[in-house]
Design an enzyme around this catalytic site. Sequence first.
Site, mmCIF file in Angstrom:
data_model
loop_
_atom_site.group_PDB
_atom_site.id
_atom_site.type_symbol
_atom_site.label_atom_id
_atom_site.label_comp_id
_atom_site.label_asym_id
_atom_site.label_seq_id
_atom_site.Cartn_x
_atom_site.Cartn_y
_atom_site.Cartn_z
ATOM 1 C CE LYS A 168 -4.005 -2.437 2.566
ATOM 2 N NZ LYS A 168 -4.779 -2.315 3.627
ATOM 3 C CE1 TYR A 178 -9.430 -2.962 0.622
ATOM 4 C CE2 TYR A 178 -8.817 -0.877 -0.443
ATOM 5 C CZ TYR A 178 -8.155 -2.134 0.273
ATOM 6 O OH TYR A 178 -7.234 -2.364 0.673
ATOM 7 C CG PHE A 213 -13.364 1.294 7.284
ATOM 8 C CD1 PHE A 213 -12.886 0.629 6.473
ATOM 9 C CD2 PHE A 213 -14.016 0.589 8.266
ATOM 10 C CE1 PHE A 213 -13.187 -0.605 6.027
ATOM 11 C CE2 PHE A 213 -14.460 -0.921 8.065
ATOM 12 C CZ PHE A 213 -13.847 -1.497 6.929
ATOM 13 N NE ARG A 224 -6.303 -12.412 5.369
ATOM 14 C CZ ARG A 224 -7.011 -11.460 5.603
ATOM 15 N NH1 ARG A 224 -6.838 -10.235 4.614
ATOM 16 N NH2 ARG A 224 -7.918 -10.997 6.673
ATOM 17 C CB THR A 273 -7.307 -5.581 10.259
ATOM 18 O OG1 THR A 273 -7.760 -6.835 9.465
ATOM 19 C CG2 THR A 273 -7.618 -4.491 9.515
ATOM 20 N NE ARG A 308 -2.260 -5.524 7.413
ATOM 21 C CZ ARG A 308 -3.373 -6.348 7.015
ATOM 22 N NH1 ARG A 308 -4.084 -7.074 7.953
ATOM 23 N NH2 ARG A 308 -3.899 -5.783 5.944
ATOM 24 C CG ASN A 319 -3.559 -2.570 7.006
ATOM 25 O OD1 ASN A 319 -3.550 -2.197 5.915
ATOM 26 N ND2 ASN A 319 -4.718 -3.235 7.405
ATOM 27 C CG HIS A 345 -5.385 -6.218 -0.186
ATOM 28 N ND1 HIS A 345 -6.527 -6.370 0.627
ATOM 29 C CD2 HIS A 345 -5.400 -7.239 -1.194
ATOM 30 C CE1 HIS A 345 -7.398 -7.178 -0.054
ATOM 31 N NE2 HIS A 345 -6.633 -7.926 -0.920
ATOM 32 C CD GLU A 399 -8.849 -9.234 -3.198
ATOM 33 O OE1 GLU A 399 -7.664 -9.682 -3.155
ATOM 34 O OE2 GLU A 399 -9.841 -9.139 -2.399
#
Length: 156
Positions: free
Chosen positions: A9, A49, A57, A85, A91, A102, A112, A115, A126
Amino acid sequence: MKTTLLILKPDCVARGYIGEIITRLEKKGLSVLAMKMIMVSQELAEQHYAEHKGKPFYASLIKFITSGPVVPLVIEGMNAPQVCRTIIGATRCAEAEPGTIRGDLGMSCRFNLIHGSDSDESAEREIALWFKPEEIMQTYRDDYHWLHDFEDGRPV
Ligand code: DAT
Ligand code: MG
């Protein structure tokens, strides 16, 4: 072997952690099959998203992901969506386990760093959203036999 979509990100890129994160993925035994640096369009951000539309948010999330360059990646490996993950962590960075990306590198929830697709189905959707088929390379690592061990067809 499965594939998943990761996105480094804008905070990750701005903080100089592209290499750090790709190093972690490669060391774990995952392969980078596709990678590019782009500015995300409003349209792509909204498609990506879509599940969060209507949440408090959502607007700030879209603003953030379109605010600077990002690095989407197609990553391959055994159970890649689930394994990634685990490597990424919870998160909210402040609550993420030490050792996770993270947990080690951030404090924020919105900022964070990365993704990761949350299931095999999300990964398929995706990857198709972010990459054309011709942008995705074939498996190339030569250490498969050291990374994986099978007995009676099951990983051990
Ligand atoms: P994850 O990225 O761990 O899959 P998610 O899909 O629930 O998390 O949410 C997508 C992103 O939205 C997340 O990476 C950060 C942001 N986000 C989630 N919950 C939030 C909240 N309560 N406040 C601010 N941002 C939030
Ligand atoms: Mg998610």
